[in-house]
Design a protein around this motif. Sequence first.
Motif, PDB file in Angstrom:
ATOM      1  N   ALA A  57      -0.394  -2.286   9.289  1.00  0.00           N
ATOM      2  CA  ALA A  57      -1.301  -1.516   8.692  1.00  0.00           C
ATOM      3  C   ALA A  57      -0.434  -1.294   6.917  1.00  0.00           C
ATOM      4  CB  ALA A  57      -1.018  -0.008   9.175  1.00  0.00           C
ATOM      5  N   PHE A  58      -0.286  -2.556   6.689  1.00  0.00           N
ATOM      6  CA  PHE A  58       0.146  -2.686   5.250  1.00  0.00           C
ATOM      7  C   PHE A  58      -0.829  -3.665   4.188  1.00  0.00           C
ATOM      8  CE2 PHE A  58       3.905  -1.442   7.736  1.00  0.00           C
ATOM      9  CZ  PHE A  58       4.534  -0.331   6.889  1.00  0.00           C
ATOM     10  N   ASP A  59      -2.006  -3.823   4.764  1.00  0.00           N
ATOM     11  CA  ASP A  59      -2.939  -4.782   4.291  1.00  0.00           C
ATOM     12  C   ASP A  59      -3.771  -3.963   3.119  1.00  0.00           C
ATOM     13  OD1 ASP A  59      -4.976  -6.643   3.514  1.00  0.00           O
ATOM     14  OD2 ASP A  59      -5.306  -6.752   5.778  1.00  0.00           O
ATOM     15  N   ALA A  60      -3.387  -4.497   1.942  1.00  0.00           N
ATOM     16  CA  ALA A  60      -4.022  -4.153   0.707  1.00  0.00           C
ATOM     17  C   ALA A  60      -5.586  -4.448   0.811  1.00  0.00           C
ATOM     18  CB  ALA A  60      -3.452  -4.500  -0.723  1.00  0.00           C
ATOM     19  N   VAL A  95       0.675  -1.255  -0.065  1.00  0.00           N
ATOM     20  CA  VAL A  95      -0.028  -0.119   0.113  1.00  0.00           C
ATOM     21  C   VAL A  95       0.939   1.342   0.126  1.00  0.00           C
ATOM     22  CG1 VAL A  95      -1.923  -1.213   1.237  1.00  0.00           C
ATOM     23  CG2 VAL A  95      -0.273   0.236   2.471  1.00  0.00           C
ATOM     24  N   ASP A  96       0.544   2.176  -0.569  1.00  0.00           N
ATOM     25  CA  ASP A  96       1.077   3.533  -0.546  1.00  0.00           C
ATOM     26  C   ASP A  96       1.153   4.104   0.859  1.00  0.00           C
ATOM     27  OD1 ASP A  96      -1.107   5.271  -0.011  1.00  0.00           O
ATOM     28  OD2 ASP A  96      -1.231   5.709  -2.222  1.00  0.00           O
ATOM     29  N   ARG A  97       2.059   5.042   1.059  1.00  0.00           N
ATOM     30  CA  ARG A  97       2.394   5.622   2.517  1.00  0.00           C
ATOM     31  C   ARG A  97       1.119   6.531   3.061  1.00  0.00           C
ATOM     32  NH1 ARG A  97       7.536   4.744   3.325  1.00  0.00           N
ATOM     33  NH2 ARG A  97       8.907   4.617   1.544  1.00  0.00           N
ATOM     34  N   LEU A  98       0.213   6.884   2.293  1.00  0.00           N
ATOM     35  CA  LEU A  98      -0.896   7.663   2.541  1.00  0.00           C
ATOM     36  C   LEU A  98      -1.978   6.637   2.987  1.00  0.00           C
ATOM     37  CD1 LEU A  98      -2.697   9.840   3.283  1.00  0.00           C
ATOM     38  CD2 LEU A  98      -3.543   9.862   0.870  1.00  0.00           C
ATOM     39  N   GLU A  99      -2.134   5.421   2.299  1.00  0.00           N
ATOM     40  CA  GLU A  99      -3.006   4.326   2.920  1.00  0.00           C
ATOM     41  C   GLU A  99      -2.502   3.679   4.266  1.00  0.00           C
ATOM     42  OE1 GLU A  99      -5.915   1.640   3.589  1.00  0.00           O
ATOM     43  OE2 GLU A  99      -5.916   3.344   2.484  1.00  0.00           O
ATOM     44  N   HIS A 100      -1.068   3.610   4.172  1.00  0.00           N
ATOM     45  CA  HIS A 100      -0.509   3.002   5.429  1.00  0.00           C
ATOM     46  C   HIS A 100      -1.074   4.026   6.660  1.00  0.00           C
ATOM     47  CE1 HIS A 100       2.310   1.667   8.441  1.00  0.00           C
ATOM     48  NE2 HIS A 100       2.642   3.036   8.713  1.00  0.00           N
ATOM     49  N   SER A 101      -0.817   5.483   6.365  1.00  0.00           N
ATOM     50  CA  SER A 101      -1.209   6.395   7.707  1.00  0.00           C
ATOM     51  C   SER A 101      -2.578   6.259   7.837  1.00  0.00           C
ATOM     52  CB  SER A 101      -0.809   7.559   7.169  1.00  0.00           C
ATOM     53  OG  SER A 101       0.634   7.780   6.889  1.00  0.00           O
ATOM     54  N   ALA A 121       5.753  -0.161  22.094  1.00  0.00           N
ATOM     55  CA  ALA A 121       5.849  -1.396  21.363  1.00  0.00           C
ATOM     56  C   ALA A 121       4.270  -1.751  21.219  1.00  0.00           C
ATOM     57  CB  ALA A 121       6.230  -2.398  22.389  1.00  0.00           C
ATOM     58  N   TYR A 122       3.399  -1.377  21.799  1.00  0.00           N
ATOM     59  CA  TYR A 122       1.904  -1.633  21.484  1.00  0.00           C
ATOM     60  C   TYR A 122       1.640  -1.064  20.318  1.00  0.00           C
ATOM     61  CZ  TYR A 122      -3.147  -2.007  21.790  1.00  0.00           C
ATOM     62  OH  TYR A 122      -4.689  -2.415  21.426  1.00  0.00           O
ATOM     63  N   PHE A 123       1.836   0.414  20.208  1.00  0.00           N
ATOM     64  CA  PHE A 123       1.484   1.104  19.062  1.00  0.00           C
ATOM     65  C   PHE A 123       2.013   0.583  17.696  1.00  0.00           C
ATOM     66  CE2 PHE A 123       3.035   4.121  15.813  1.00  0.00           C
ATOM     67  CZ  PHE A 123       1.716   4.857  15.540  1.00  0.00           C
ATOM     68  N   CYS A 124       3.421  -0.162  17.934  1.00  0.00           N
ATOM     69  CA  CYS A 124       3.789  -0.361  16.623  1.00  0.00           C
ATOM     70  C   CYS A 124       3.366  -1.874  16.359  1.00  0.00           C
ATOM     71  CB  CYS A 124       5.503  -0.838  16.809  1.00  0.00           C
ATOM     72  SG  CYS A 124       6.193   0.959  16.585  1.00  0.00           S
ATOM     73  N   GLU A 125       3.120  -2.754  17.377  1.00  0.00           N
ATOM     74  CA  GLU A 125       2.430  -4.044  16.969  1.00  0.00           C
ATOM     75  C   GLU A 125       1.069  -4.046  16.662  1.00  0.00           C
ATOM     76  OE1 GLU A 125       1.407  -8.252  19.417  1.00  0.00           O
ATOM     77  OE2 GLU A 125       2.425  -6.763  20.453  1.00  0.00           O
ATOM     78  N   ALA A 126       0.113  -3.248  17.293  1.00  0.00           N
ATOM     79  CA  ALA A 126      -1.252  -3.072  17.160  1.00  0.00           C
ATOM     80  C   ALA A 126      -1.801  -2.434  15.823  1.00  0.00           C
ATOM     81  CB  ALA A 126      -1.880  -2.695  18.284  1.00  0.00           C
ATOM     82  N   PHE A 127      -0.944  -1.338  15.527  1.00  0.00           N
ATOM     83  CA  PHE A 127      -1.341  -0.436  14.704  1.00  0.00           C
ATOM     84  C   PHE A 127      -0.431  -0.216  13.278  1.00  0.00           C
ATOM     85  CE2 PHE A 127      -2.891   1.265  18.710  1.00  0.00           C
ATOM     86  CZ  PHE A 127      -4.039   0.768  18.753  1.00  0.00           C
ATOM     87  N   ASP A 128       0.699   0.035  13.662  1.00  0.00           N
ATOM     88  CA  ASP A 128       1.731   0.276  12.818  1.00  0.00           C
ATOM     89  C   ASP A 128       2.321  -0.854  11.815  1.00  0.00           C
ATOM     90  OD1 ASP A 128       3.604   1.968  11.181  1.00  0.00           O
ATOM     91  OD2 ASP A 128       4.953   2.637  12.816  1.00  0.00           O
TER      92      ASP A 128
END
Length: 194
Positions: free
Chosen positions: A161-164, A56-62, A151-158
């Motif tokens: 967040a690359f799921d097309a 996904v593009d960086r906007l969609e990742h955001s 760690a939670y932010f990265c695991e749960a969200f960041d």
Amino acid sequence: MNDISDLRVGFSAMTEGEAEDYKIISKSFKAYAKGLPERVLDHLKLLKGDFGGFPVDRLEHSLQTATRAHRDGQDEEYVVAALLHDIGDTLGSFNHADIGAAMLKPFVSERLHWILEKHGIFQGYYFFHHIGLDRDMREQFRGHEYFEDCAYFCEAFDQAAFDASYVSAPLSFFEPMVQRVMASPKQSIYVIEP
């Protein structure tokens, strides 16, 4: 009367400025600061179309990161931080986390600022070992009061967040949140409030 954008002071060095000059500058600053949320959103849109090899593009990742945080029940400030966490990608390819953190520092809690500032290192847990770096680089922060939060932010969200196929909320859903969070700084080195 002239529009505020037409007003200019007459000095050529700040040491020459008088109180009246700085009243003009302060008034101009306040007017300009009101447009910050729109400028930030415009800059976020620059991430559209930049895939960087990801699905996904960086906007969609955001958008995905923010949508996941929102659906998890995080507060508005957290959701805005999630939305803007990678906004620095366009200008700080080697230190994007620092840019997003610095930009949001006046508007978010100390905890969220720390998460934003450190998320690049914490995110490395998921891929650093594939590119010859130490995936446990985040361990240097073990024991910090916000370690588990980051760690939670990265695991749960960041990192997730690359799921097309994920259906994110549109940017328009988040725009009012950005407006509210960035309406007035919680902290600032300046006394001038917008």
